[in-house]
Design an enzyme around this catalytic site. Structure first.
Site, PDB file in Angstrom:
ATOM      1  CE  LYS A 116      40.198  32.131  47.370  1.00 50.21           C
ATOM      2  NZ  LYS A 116      41.027  30.925  46.486  1.00 50.21           N
ATOM      3  CD  GLU A 494      32.154  26.014  33.774  1.00 46.53           C
ATOM      4  OE1 GLU A 494      32.013  25.876  34.765  1.00 46.53           O
ATOM      5  OE2 GLU A 494      33.063  26.494  33.017  1.00 46.53           O
ATOM      6  CG  HIS A 702      31.594  36.997  43.875  1.00 45.28           C
ATOM      7  ND1 HIS A 702      32.687  37.505  43.133  1.00 45.28           N
ATOM      8  CD2 HIS A 702      31.524  35.883  44.235  1.00 45.28           C
ATOM      9  CE1 HIS A 702      33.240  36.060  42.663  1.00 45.28           C
ATOM     10  NE2 HIS A 702      32.498  35.215  43.348  1.00 45.28           N
TER      11      HIS A 702
END
Length: 765
Positions: A116, A494, A702
């Site tokens: 981050k 989901e 990823h």
């Protein structure tokens, strides 16, 4: 004297042009070199639009260096030619190919780690350093940008991440390199050469050194002073920029005596600006004031800002607090239909509107200067005052009964559950769990078919009943797949959710969701953060129907999936009219109600995702204790009163946890799952005394790289070497929605297969 500039602008393009182009290349494995002309033309289009916006708003400088095809730290790796040796890149002839191998990996290379960017939701790619790391100059791309910028015949500002920040944010990959500052002299030579080569063609050099807001050792501060003494003694047009927080007061002496052209300060987070300005030993021609918030979307209070800058008796540059890459592009693209949303829209300012705010503030300041400092009010100034006051008084913001609920909360609402060892025994028997339990983090591939179902429902092309039946078919397929993979704990996948925050925000009062409010999270991954405009509450339940249907399809335990209160608040544009902990407690009360109901319908494993727990952390570590004091309480508030055989999971990812693991222990969840794959399981060495169960992310989702059996075994051996096998769960490092079924099927089967190998060994240490 007053001028204006922007610390940085969004690079995504008005219609997410960059994302669409990159993902087309990723999707079809197209050769980037064949498409380099197209990509470079797209870059020109984005820059052309960004520069025209500045010119139209009388911004004095246009920027080069703030565009990136993927990540600005990755760009700098190529600017100074320090690609890690493990990638075996010998030349720069195939720039795009090499660039995206570092970003996304390939069959032979694991990509660079992601972390981050300070306390934002943006992820940067982490440079890697060893004793053999070399630096040299690569100007090919930057020279092309300057050539293009000169067409506009405006002042040009070149932006680059500073050498100290570039070193500090990297990772040492070689035990022989005891201190990364040993690399600074050679890196500084590259920066010196770069600035020297560009200097005749640009008017201002913006060097970003945001690490000055961190806690730095004296050796780093001395290196900072020496570095900028050298640079500023040769170059007279250097602006040193910090943002996201104020510079530590104790560091100011290390700025003294350096001849900066300008120093940029983030006024949104600078509490004692006068202490800085009154220091006569800090030398600069201009003070750059980041008075327009680059991280949040509320209209600037122009009247308040006017009085702040009017009190500063210095030559000023008006700017954004940080880059505008952290806010959406243009509010005019939002066509809200209902009255409430139209009212809220008047309180908001996106990237383009922030340029207008700089223009208005500069004009107001200049006009008052010319009118003997009498308060001059133009039409835009008056409108701004009206909307700022309207928001303060609106009943949409403060809801009386919600505020009263908060006031009634007391110490009895923050009770811990019984001892974890007792809970573990209860849960092991209840769920019949063994060692090396396998599960996933939540989402499964969001196929074009699923996206079309959601879009059709949103556009009223299909009925609610038809939509629900179609989604149920997708859930049935996802459950069946997991049973085929022989996973121990299932999820519903989901398919009804586009985003883990926006999905919930659409059903909660106090949140506004947008149609086009995109910001970059990393690379080609963009998100639409909701706007929290008022008190949070809810009339209906959030996940019950889908959870109930999903559990009816299997006898295996199924996880209920919720986004945690910290992440819901952090990954939204937050209120600035009340403390974060009040807003977070409001969210906790919503989730507490949901979990109670999930228990009643038989969902006994509930995952509360908190990937933002670390990025919500204050930048100054002396404030950690205060943050965790309230942050952990908001989590405990959700769990107080639930049954001991209800198993609570949480998921956290893409952050460093070594220095906060003791605080994470205080969450007292039954299972915490952590991203570990890109860091080669390095965090496991700090988890050996963590008492509760741990889910280790062995599969990096990823990247397109599949999880091979040999590599899975290698990672699991590292885990076993550091962590008690009784505590180990095995899972991917994050949700699977960005991947394809063809990619994940083999990987998940291999994870389960390897877990069973170790489970059957019945290891005992």
């Amino acid at each position: 004297m007053i001028t204006s500039h922007i610390i940085g602008q969004s690079r995504i393009g008005f219609n997410r042009d960059l994302k669409k182009s990159l993902e087309r290349c990723f999707e079809f494995n197209e050769c980037f070199e064949k498409n380099k002309n197209y990509l470079n033309e797209l870059k020109k289009k984005v820059l052309y639009n960004n520069w025209n916006l500045k010119i139209n708003n009388n911004i004095n400088y246009i920027n080069i260096g703030d565009f990136s095809f993927y990540d600005h730290i990755l760009d700098n790796i190529f600017n100074v030619n320090c690609t890690p040796k493990r990638f075996k890149i010998k030349n720069n002839e195939n720039f795009f190919k090499n660039y995206f191998i570092l970003a996304k990996g390939d069959t032979n290379n694991q990509p660079l780690e992601m972390k981050k960017w300070f306390n934002t939701n943006y992820h940067y790619l982490v440079p890697e350093y060893d004793l053999d790391t070399k630096f040299s100059l690569n100007l090919s791309i930057l020279k092309n940008d300057i050539y293009f910028a000169k067409i506009f015949k405006k002042k040009i500002k070149f932006i680059i991440i500073g050498p100290l920040t570039f070193l500090k944010l990297g990772k040492i990959k070689d035990n022989k390199l005891k201190n990364r500052l040993l690399l600074l002299p050679e890196l500084l030579l590259s920066y010196f050469s770069l600035i020297n080569e560009l200097n005749n063609n640009v008017d201002l050099i913006q060097i970003d050194e945001p690490i000055l807001i961190l806690n730095l050792s004296e050796i780093w501060l001395k290196c900072f002073k020496n570095t900028y003494n050298i640079l500023c003694s040769y170059f007279t047009n250097i602006m040193m920029a910090t943002y996201f927080e104020q510079i530590n007061a104790a560091y100011l002496k290390y700025l003294e005596g350096i001849n900066f052209f300008s120093i940029h300060l983030d006024l949104i987070n600078y509490k004692k600006i006068n202490n800085f300005i009154k220091n006569k030993n800090i030398k600069y021609n201009h003070i750059s004031l980041g008075i327009i918030d680059g991280k949040n979307i509320w209209k600037n209070n122009l009247e308040k800002s006017f009085y702040i800058i009017n009190d500063i008796k210095k030559s000023m540059m008006i700017s954004t607090s940080c880059s505008l890459m952290h806010v959406p592009l243009d509010l005019n693209s939002e066509k809200f239909k209902n009255k409430k949303n139209k009212i809220i829209k008047n309180w908001i300012s996106f990237g383009n509107q922030k340029l207008e705010e700089i223009k208005n503030l500069s004009e107001i300041y200049k006009l008052n200067l010319y009118n003997n400092k009498k308060k001059y009010m133009n039409k835009n100034f008056i409108k701004n005052i009206f909307f700022v006051m309207n928001k303060k008084k609106s009943k949409l913001v403060f809801v009386k009964n919600i505020q009263n609920k908060i006031k009634k909360i007391n110490i009895n609402d923050f009770k811990y559950r019984i001892n974890y060892n007792l809970r573990r025994n209860i849960q092991k028997k209840y769920f019949k769990l063994n060692t090396f339990t396998t599960t996933t983090i939540g989402s499964f591939p969001q196929t074009p078919k699923i996206r079309k179902i959601r879009i059709d429902y949103k556009n009223s092309a299909i009925s609610k009943n038809n939509y629900e039946n179609l989604i149920k078919k997708e859930i049935y397929f996802i459950i069946k797949k997991q049973l085929d993979y022989k996973l121990d704990i299932l999820v519903h996948g989901e398919p009804e959710r586009g985003d883990m925050v926006e999905y919930f925000a659409q059903s909660i009062e106090g949140f506004l969701t947008t149609n086009n409010g995109w910001v970059q999270s990393y690379g080609s991954r963009y998100v639409k953060p909701p706007v929290i405009y008022g008190d949070i509450h809810i009339k209906n339940y959030l996940t019950l129907n889908w959870a109930k249907y999903s559990q009816s399809l299997t006898q295996k335990p199924l996880k209920g999936m919720l986004t945690g209160p910290l992440t819901m608040i952090k990954w939204s544009f937050r209120r600035i009219d009340q403390p974060n902990y009040i807003t977070t407690i409001q969210m906790s009360l919503v989730l507490k109600k949901e979990i109670k109901k999930l228990e009643k319908i038989g969902i006994k494993i509930i995952q509360i995702d908190e990937p933002a727990i670390r990025e919500f952390l204050p930048i100054k570590n002396d404030k950690y204790k205060h943050y965790f004091n309230w942050a952990i309480k908001t989590f405990i508030l959700i769990l107080s009163g639930i049954k001991n055989n209800t198993q609570i999971h949480t998921h956290i990812c893409y952050s460093e946890f070594n220095n906060i693991i003791n605080f994470i222990k205080d969450l007292n969840v039954d299972v915490v799952s952590i991203e570990t794959s890109r860091s080669n399981m390095s965090i496991t060495t700090t988890l050996n005394d963590y008492a509760n169960d741990i889910g280790l992310g062995v599969y990096d989702i990823h990247t397109k790289r599949k999880m091979e059996i040999n590599y899975a075994i290698y990672l699991i051996k590292i885990i076993i070497n550091n962590i008690d096998i009784k505590k180990i769960w095995i899972n991917p490092d994050c949700g699977l929605k960005t991947r394809k079924w063809l990619e994940i099927s083999k990987s998940l089967k291999n994870i389960v297969y390897c877990s069973k190998i170790f489970k059957n060994l019945k290891l005992s240490f």
